[in-house]
Structure formats: C-alpha cells, structure tokens
Scaffold this motif. Structure first.
Motif, short mmCIF file in Angstrom:
data_model
loop_
_atom_site.label_atom_id
_atom_site.label_comp_id
_atom_site.label_asym_id
_atom_site.label_seq_id
_atom_site.Cartn_x
_atom_site.Cartn_y
_atom_site.Cartn_z
N VAL A 229 0.84 -1.20 0.00
CA VAL A 229 0.00 0.00 0.00
C VAL A 229 0.87 1.25 0.00
O VAL A 229 0.63 2.20 -0.75
CB VAL A 229 -0.94 0.00 1.22
N TYR A 230 1.90 1.26 0.87
CA TYR A 230 2.81 2.41 0.91
C TYR A 230 3.49 2.62 -0.44
O TYR A 230 3.67 3.75 -0.90
CB TYR A 230 3.88 2.19 1.99
N ARG A 231 3.88 1.51 -1.05
CA ARG A 231 4.58 1.61 -2.32
C ARG A 231 3.69 2.22 -3.39
O ARG A 231 4.10 3.12 -4.14
CB ARG A 231 5.07 0.23 -2.76
N LEU A 232 2.44 1.75 -3.47
CA LEU A 232 1.51 2.29 -4.46
C LEU A 232 1.21 3.76 -4.20
O LEU A 232 1.11 4.56 -5.14
CB LEU A 232 0.21 1.47 -4.45
N LEU A 233 1.08 4.11 -2.93
CA LEU A 233 0.84 5.51 -2.59
C LEU A 233 2.04 6.36 -3.00
O LEU A 233 1.89 7.47 -3.54
CB LEU A 233 0.57 5.64 -1.09
N GLY A 234 3.24 5.85 -2.74
CA GLY A 234 4.45 6.55 -3.16
C GLY A 234 4.50 6.74 -4.67
O GLY A 234 4.83 7.83 -5.15
N TYR A 235 4.15 5.70 -5.42
CA TYR A 235 4.12 5.81 -6.88
C TYR A 235 3.16 6.92 -7.31
O TYR A 235 3.46 7.70 -8.23
CB TYR A 235 3.66 4.50 -7.51
N GLY A 236 1.99 6.97 -6.68
CA GLY A 236 1.00 7.96 -7.05
C GLY A 236 1.48 9.38 -6.80
O GLY A 236 1.28 10.27 -7.65
N VAL A 237 2.12 9.61 -5.67
CA VAL A 237 2.61 10.94 -5.34
C VAL A 237 3.73 11.34 -6.31
O VAL A 237 3.80 12.48 -6.78
CB VAL A 237 3.10 11.01 -3.88
N ILE A 238 4.62 10.39 -6.60
CA ILE A 238 5.72 10.68 -7.55
C ILE A 238 5.17 11.03 -8.93
O ILE A 238 5.61 11.99 -9.57
CB ILE A 238 6.67 9.47 -7.64
N ALA A 239 4.17 10.27 -9.39
CA ALA A 239 3.57 10.54 -10.69
C ALA A 239 2.96 11.94 -10.73
O ALA A 239 3.13 12.69 -11.70
CB ALA A 239 2.51 9.49 -11.01
N GLY A 240 2.25 12.29 -9.66
CA GLY A 240 1.65 13.62 -9.60
C GLY A 240 2.71 14.71 -9.60
O GLY A 240 2.56 15.73 -10.28
N ALA A 241 3.80 14.49 -8.87
CA ALA A 241 4.86 15.49 -8.78
C ALA A 241 5.52 15.73 -10.13
O ALA A 241 5.75 16.88 -10.53
CB ALA A 241 5.90 15.06 -7.75
#
Length: 250
Positions: A229-241
């Motif tokens: 879950v943390y990894r997917l959330l991290g991916y999402g934030v990176i993509a947005g950034a």
C-alpha cells in the motif's frame, strides 16, 4: 541577520518549497524512497534544478536522525557500503555535468528519468543479475553519476533493490541507508563545485526541520504488513509530482 539567510528568506515560493519537502519526507519515511523524485521536479518550478539539488542535499541531513539509526540496524550494511563507495566517486563527473547544463534541458532530463523509473517500478521490472559485489559496485556507480547530474540518487538503486527477492524490511533498510548516506556525501562535493552557496545552504537549513518532521511521521506510520500500500501511494505521489513539474506547463 546573515546575508545568506536574508537572501534565502526572499526565495520565491519558499513556503511552497517547504510544503513540498514535507510531503517528500513523509513519502520517504513510509515508502523508503521517493523524496528526490517528488521534490526535485516540483522545486524546479520555483528555482533552477541545480539549486533544488543543493537544497535537497542539505535538508536530507535530517534523515540521519529520523531514518538512518533504525534502518542501519536492519540493513545489510556490507551491501550498502559496496554500493556507496563507487557512488561517491561517480558523483564528481555527475555534478560537473549538473553545473554545465542549461535549466530547461536539465528539467526535461529529470522528468524523463523519473517517468522511466516509475514505469519500470509499476510494471514490475525484475533484475537479471545476481547481487554480487561487481553488480553492487556497478549499481552504486550508476546511482552516483545520475544522482550527481540530476539529484535523483534513488532510481537505479530502488529498481535494483525492489526487483529482488530479499525480505521487505531489509530491502527497505538498504535503500534508506544508501540514499541517506549518499545524500550526506553529496554535500561537500556540491559545495566544492559551487552548487551549494551561502543562500542555498541557508535554504537547506531552513528546510531541514520540515523534512525531519515529514520523515519522522512517515517512519512512525510504517507497518511492514502494508508495504504494498505504501509503495503504491508513493508511486501515485511521484507521478503527480513529475506531471505537475513538467516544463510543458511553464
């Protein structure tokens, strides 16, 4: 008031820079990666990428207090050191290129590297080489060069570590230790090549407690049972950034 501090306080978008760094630290604390992948493209909206790299390096000193002690106890320390030594050496040519590149091409390069790295991570890329000493040294050397050039010390090492079959806790600790220690080692090299100046140093120092708060919160909420879950959330934030930070929107 020192002149460097006065200039740092006049930085356009300083409050937004600090909020971005808080978010980057939070993700770094719970996901074990992603701070530079988030901060560098967003910070480059307000300051040149060279300055963003310097600010990130100085503020990341906070990770030595909030993240490193716990990660160091859990990490495969010999493996971390085998990557760290060549990474330190290849920082030099990378930083030289960082200083030499124009802002716009550098921003596109940073965005492209992040998007490629994110695609490889989300698509489940798996390494084909065994983690022997030669491979570790090669990965470390590549990470140092790319980190010196773009401030993105993580992508090569993240892909290498996440694509293995080692226990999650050890993989995360190895990544945290490498990224934190390499970030510290970047500071004298950035200073020697003129990237970290007085104002940049003060900007980084102002940002350090903010980054520490973010990493401490992220570290506190981390639970190995929810690593995916943390990894997917991290991916999402990176993509947005990276999408927000694309030079296309300037």
């Amino acid at each position: 008031m020192p002149e460097g501090l006065a200039l740092a306080l006049q930085t356009e978008g300083l409050v937004l820079l600090l909020l971005v760094l808080l978010l980057a630290g939070l993700v770094y604390g719970f996901a074990g990666f992603g701070a530079a992948l988030i901060f560098i493209p967003l910070a480059s909206i307000f300051v040149p990428p060279q300055l963003a790299v310097g600010i990130m390096a100085v503020s990341a000193l906070g990770s030595t207090v909030t993240v490193l002690p716990r990660a160091w106890r859990q990490a495969d320390r010999a493996r971390v050191l085998w990557m760290l030594v060549p990474a330190f050496l290849t920082l030099v040519p990378g930083i030289w290129l960082l200083r030499s590149m124009e802002v716009l091409p550098l921003r596109w390069l940073i965005s492209g590297l992040i998007l490629l790295s994110l695609a490889a991570m989300t698509l489940g890329w798996r390494r084909s080489m065994a983690p022997n000493r030669a491979a570790l040294a090669a990965v470390g050397g590549a990470a140092g060069f790319i980190g010196g050039l773009t401030g993105l010390t993580g992508p090569v090492v993240i892909l290498f570590n996440l694509s293995g079959d080692e226990p999650v806790v050890i993989t995360r600790a190895n990544t945290l230790c490498f990224l934190t220690l390499l970030g510290v080692l970047m500071i004298p090299q950035l200073a020697a090549q003129g990237v970290i100046t007085g104002p940049v140093l003060w900007q980084g120092l102002l940002a350090t407690p903010v980054y520490m708060v973010g990493t401490a919160i992220g570290q506190a909420v981390f639970n190995p049972a929810y690593q995916s879950v943390y990894r997917l959330l991290g991916y999402g934030v990176i993509a947005g950034a990276v999408l927000v930070g694309l030079p296309l929107w300037d």
